[in-house]
Scaffold this motif. Structure first.
Motif, PDB file in Angstrom:
ATOM      1  N   PHE A 109       0.844  -1.200   0.000  1.00 24.95           N
ATOM      2  CA  PHE A 109       0.000   0.000   0.000  1.00 24.95           C
ATOM      3  C   PHE A 109       0.875   1.243   0.000  1.00 24.95           C
ATOM      4  O   PHE A 109       2.049   1.201   0.393  1.00 24.95           O
ATOM      5  CB  PHE A 109      -0.962   0.006   1.187  1.00 24.95           C
ATOM      6  CG  PHE A 109      -0.433   0.583   2.469  1.00 24.95           C
ATOM      7  CD1 PHE A 109       0.313  -0.181   3.353  1.00 24.95           C
ATOM      8  CD2 PHE A 109      -0.694   1.910   2.815  1.00 24.95           C
ATOM      9  CE1 PHE A 109       0.783   0.349   4.552  1.00 24.95           C
ATOM     10  CE2 PHE A 109      -0.221   2.454   4.013  1.00 24.95           C
ATOM     11  CZ  PHE A 109       0.521   1.672   4.875  1.00 24.95           C
ATOM     12  N   HIS A 113       1.776  12.248   0.927  1.00 24.32           N
ATOM     13  CA  HIS A 113       1.209  13.567   1.219  1.00 24.32           C
ATOM     14  C   HIS A 113       1.647  14.625   0.214  1.00 24.32           C
ATOM     15  O   HIS A 113       1.217  15.768   0.280  1.00 24.32           O
ATOM     16  CB  HIS A 113       1.548  13.984   2.651  1.00 24.32           C
ATOM     17  CG  HIS A 113       0.880  13.110   3.670  1.00 24.32           C
ATOM     18  ND1 HIS A 113       0.871  13.400   5.016  1.00 24.32           N
ATOM     19  CD2 HIS A 113       0.182  11.958   3.540  1.00 24.32           C
ATOM     20  CE1 HIS A 113       0.205  12.462   5.661  1.00 24.32           C
ATOM     21  NE2 HIS A 113      -0.219  11.583   4.793  1.00 24.32           N
ATOM     22  N   TRP A 155       3.250  -3.052   8.606  1.00 23.69           N
ATOM     23  CA  TRP A 155       2.985  -1.648   8.942  1.00 23.69           C
ATOM     24  C   TRP A 155       1.614  -1.260   8.414  1.00 23.69           C
ATOM     25  O   TRP A 155       1.108  -1.855   7.457  1.00 23.69           O
ATOM     26  CB  TRP A 155       4.094  -0.712   8.450  1.00 23.69           C
ATOM     27  CG  TRP A 155       4.108  -0.392   6.987  1.00 23.69           C
ATOM     28  CD1 TRP A 155       3.683   0.759   6.394  1.00 23.69           C
ATOM     29  CD2 TRP A 155       4.611  -1.216   5.918  1.00 23.69           C
ATOM     30  NE1 TRP A 155       3.889   0.692   5.037  1.00 23.69           N
ATOM     31  CE2 TRP A 155       4.438  -0.502   4.716  1.00 23.69           C
ATOM     32  CE3 TRP A 155       5.173  -2.491   5.866  1.00 23.69           C
ATOM     33  CZ2 TRP A 155       4.813  -1.015   3.478  1.00 23.69           C
ATOM     34  CZ3 TRP A 155       5.539  -3.010   4.637  1.00 23.69           C
ATOM     35  CH2 TRP A 155       5.362  -2.266   3.469  1.00 23.69           C
ATOM     36  N   ASN A 247       7.719   3.424  -1.403  1.00 28.36           N
ATOM     37  CA  ASN A 247       7.831   3.124   0.017  1.00 28.36           C
ATOM     38  C   ASN A 247       9.036   3.771   0.676  1.00 28.36           C
ATOM     39  O   ASN A 247       9.374   3.435   1.814  1.00 28.36           O
ATOM     40  CB  ASN A 247       7.840   1.604   0.245  1.00 28.36           C
ATOM     41  CG  ASN A 247       6.618   0.931  -0.336  1.00 28.36           C
ATOM     42  OD1 ASN A 247       6.705   0.182  -1.303  1.00 28.36           O
ATOM     43  ND2 ASN A 247       5.456   1.216   0.208  1.00 28.36           N
ATOM     44  N   ARG A 252      14.270   4.707   4.301  1.00 24.82           N
ATOM     45  CA  ARG A 252      13.016   4.909   4.979  1.00 24.82           C
ATOM     46  C   ARG A 252      13.178   4.640   6.468  1.00 24.82           C
ATOM     47  O   ARG A 252      13.775   3.648   6.864  1.00 24.82           O
ATOM     48  CB  ARG A 252      12.050   3.896   4.385  1.00 24.82           C
ATOM     49  CG  ARG A 252      10.662   4.113   4.746  1.00 24.82           C
ATOM     50  CD  ARG A 252       9.979   2.970   5.394  1.00 24.82           C
ATOM     51  NE  ARG A 252       8.654   3.485   5.685  1.00 24.82           N
ATOM     52  CZ  ARG A 252       7.583   3.242   4.975  1.00 24.82           C
ATOM     53  NH1 ARG A 252       7.628   2.399   4.004  1.00 24.82           N
ATOM     54  NH2 ARG A 252       6.454   3.823   5.278  1.00 24.82           N
ATOM     55  N   LYS A 265       9.132   8.296   5.139  1.00 16.76           N
ATOM     56  CA  LYS A 265       9.787   7.816   3.915  1.00 16.76           C
ATOM     57  C   LYS A 265      10.762   8.882   3.410  1.00 16.76           C
ATOM     58  O   LYS A 265      10.658  10.040   3.772  1.00 16.76           O
ATOM     59  CB  LYS A 265       8.730   7.537   2.848  1.00 16.76           C
ATOM     60  CG  LYS A 265       7.690   6.529   3.313  1.00 16.76           C
ATOM     61  CD  LYS A 265       6.757   6.095   2.210  1.00 16.76           C
ATOM     62  CE  LYS A 265       5.619   7.057   1.985  1.00 16.76           C
ATOM     63  NZ  LYS A 265       4.593   6.488   1.066  1.00 16.76           N
TER      64      LYS A 265
HETATM   65  N1  LIG Z   1       7.900  11.407   3.657  1.00 18.27           N
HETATM   66  C1  LIG Z   1       6.727  10.850   3.865  1.00 18.27           C
HETATM   67  N2  LIG Z   1       6.642   9.829   4.746  1.00 18.27           N
HETATM   68  C2  LIG Z   1       5.457   9.249   4.981  1.00 18.27           C
HETATM   69  C3  LIG Z   1       4.268   9.703   4.352  1.00 18.27           C
HETATM   70  C4  LIG Z   1       4.392  10.773   3.417  1.00 18.27           C
HETATM   71  O1  LIG Z   1       3.426  11.225   2.809  1.00 18.27           O
HETATM   72  N3  LIG Z   1       5.633  11.320   3.200  1.00 18.27           N
HETATM   73  N4  LIG Z   1       3.072   9.108   4.655  1.00 18.27           N
HETATM   74  C5  LIG Z   1       3.003   8.467   5.953  1.00 18.27           C
HETATM   75  C6  LIG Z   1       1.795   7.697   6.184  1.00 18.27           C
HETATM   76  S1  LIG Z   1       0.403   8.560   6.635  1.00 18.27           S
HETATM   77  C7  LIG Z   1       1.813   6.323   6.152  1.00 18.27           C
HETATM   78  S2  LIG Z   1       0.439   5.442   6.555  1.00 18.27           S
HETATM   79  C8  LIG Z   1       3.009   5.569   5.734  1.00 18.27           C
HETATM   80  C9  LIG Z   1       2.705   4.706   4.535  1.00 18.27           C
HETATM   81  O2  LIG Z   1       3.825   4.003   4.125  1.00 18.27           O
HETATM   82  P1  LIG Z   1       3.880   3.366   2.680  1.00 18.27           P
HETATM   83  O3  LIG Z   1       3.419   4.375   1.689  1.00 18.27           O
HETATM   84  O4  LIG Z   1       5.256   2.887   2.477  1.00 18.27           O
HETATM   85  O5  LIG Z   1       2.927   2.186   2.721  1.00 18.27           O
HETATM   86  O6  LIG Z   1       4.090   6.410   5.417  1.00 18.27           O
HETATM   87  C10 LIG Z   1       4.207   7.555   6.215  1.00 18.27           C
HETATM   88  N5  LIG Z   1       5.423   8.226   5.865  1.00 18.27           N
END
Ligand SMILES: Nc1nc2c(c(=O)[nH]1)N[C@H]1C(S)=C(S)[C@@H](COP(=O)(O)O)O[C@H]1N2
Ligand SMILES: [Mo]
Length: 425
Positions: A109, A113, A155, A247, A252, A265
């Protein structure tokens, strides 16, 4: 007559008549011997006669594999109109009936943002600074030279499904896709954050670290110093290959067992301080306490379990023996046991846990069952090694009505016609 390999082969070919002769296969290859550089196109070679798959040679090996054309696995992408500032894609844990505990990397998944940034590993740098003795920059190669650790991690975004299921609102059409869509599980390899904390020598008075990303969202979260020291990682490998761009490529941040949002991430820096950093994410991911304040830093997951087959949206076409199969997970550690009820919660049976049972990792459970064709309800409930019990739907509806990190016991309603729907309680 003694049974030799030769007589068995000759006999079966003669009797059943399905083994194509070498000459027959050769003829179908359309190989023009006068042109030594001739290459058949993939189509020419692909065996496309599904009634006689033995009668033609098959496809060539390839540099990058693909799934069977009969298998259609893909992420689900929701809601047009799309908004680059709040996009996701969903994992379907049914995986076409394969039901594994490791999510294929291309089906993990996503939650972004501000979209997926393009990061050149040669230009990548990670800064560790703030209340430290020696601020340091690390390249990707620097990180790979440090001692690696390997973790299998489930996760999950804390927004997973809760909006539909909390507050007593139960949609009978809910499937495992709504329940687990914002969750995945992979093998990860990387460096414990603790190693970098030792290298920069974090000030003993530092209490928080702010972890920030390279994407246009500039995503950042505060993480308490004990968590950073004891259970946080910077991963560069995912299921045996470099982390996928979606991801977090190339590096990460991840804390197994904590809510998805904290797993920054494309990590850019960690800044240490003696105070909490208020960040934008606190608005989205704080938990309301009924008649009280919000928990601003509530990030720990409890235990959950879900029956994946059979489950909502599926149709039982036969009575008789079949297996119930599901996934259990706890943010607190290992799953201790999972119980399954096939009579709506009247009686419970111990499900079999399949090794390995790893902390903060999806754990497979099964239970043999025989459906007699009557109406019933299936449920599963997990207990983890700390003694934490998966809560009921009623408990969640009362204590966490916003549905953040929803992990209630789930009920699948089996109708006499074999249809399966989602049920309350
Ligand atoms: N840099 C960054 N990290 C982030 C996000 C993001 O939008 N930007 N989304 C977060 C959210 S809300 C979630 S649920 C997870 C999702 O991880 P995935 O996209 O690897 O599944 O990453 C988190 N880390
Ligand atoms: Mo999330």
């Amino acid at each position: 007559m003694p049974l030799t390999r030769r007589s068995v082969l000759a006999g079966s070919a003669a009797v059943i008549g399905w083994a194509a002769s070498r000459a027959e296969l050769r003829a179908q290859e359309k190989y023009p011997p006068e042109d030594p550089l001739w290459q058949p196109s993939r189509e020419e070679y692909v065996n496309n006669d599904t009634d006689r798959p033995w009668a033609q040679t098959g496809a060539h090996p390839s540099e990058v594999g693909s799934r069977s054309p009969f298998v259609d696995l893909r992420r689900t992408i929701p809601m047009p109109p799309r908004n680059i500032y709040m996009e996701s894609s969903y994992t379907d844990w049914r995986m076409g009936g394969a039901g594994g505990m490791i999510t294929p990397s291309d089906l993990c998944f996503e939650r972004h943002h501000a979209g997926i940034p393009l990061i050149d590993p040669g230009k990548y740098q990670l800064l560790i600074h703030g209340m430290v003795e020696r601020p340091m920059m690390f390249t990707l190669d620097d990180l790979k030279r440090l001692g690696a650790e390997r973790r299998f991690v489930f996760w999950e975004c804390q927004g997973n499904g809760g909006h539909r299921m909390s507050a007593g609102e139960v949609d009978p059409d809910t499937t495992i896709l709504e329940t687990l869509r914002l969750s995945s599980a992979c093998e990860w390899i990387g460096v414990p954050v603790r190693t970098l904390m030792e290298l920069v020598n974090v000030d003993p008075d530092a209490t928080w670290g702010m972890v920030e990303s390279y994407d246009a969202a500039g995503m950042n979260r505060s993480v308490d110093i004990d968590t950073l020291w004891s259970r946080a990682y910077l991963f560069y490998s995912q299921n045996g290959e470099p982390v996928r761009p979606e991801n977090g490529y190339p590096v990460r941040f991840m804390i197994p067992g904590m809510e998805g949002n904290i797993n920054i991430k494309w990590v850019r820096r960690i800044k240490f301080a003696d105070h909490y950093f208020q960040t934008r994410e606190d608005i989205r991911y704080s938990d309301p306490v009924p008649d009280g304040p919000y928990y601003q830093y509530s990030v720990q997951y409890g235990a959950r379990s879900h029956i994946i087959t059979p489950s909502g949206g599926m149709q039982l076409t036969q009575t008789g023996p079949r297996e119930i199969r599901g996934m259990a997970y706890s943010g607190n550690g290992r799953i201790a046991y999972v119980e399954v009820s096939t009579d709506g919660g009247e009686t419970w049976q111990m499900a079999r846990l399949h090794d390995p049972v790893l902390p903060q990792m999806a754990t497979m459970f099964t239970l043999p069952w025989s459906w007699d064709g009557s109406e019933t309800k299936l449920k599963s409930r997990a207990v983890d090694e700390t003694g934490y019990r998966q809560p009921t739907h009623e408990w969640i509806a009362k204590h966490s009505p916003q549905g953040i990190a929803y992990n209630a016991i789930q009920t699948w309603h089996i109708h006499p016609n074999g249809r399966i729907t989602h049920a309350a309680g």
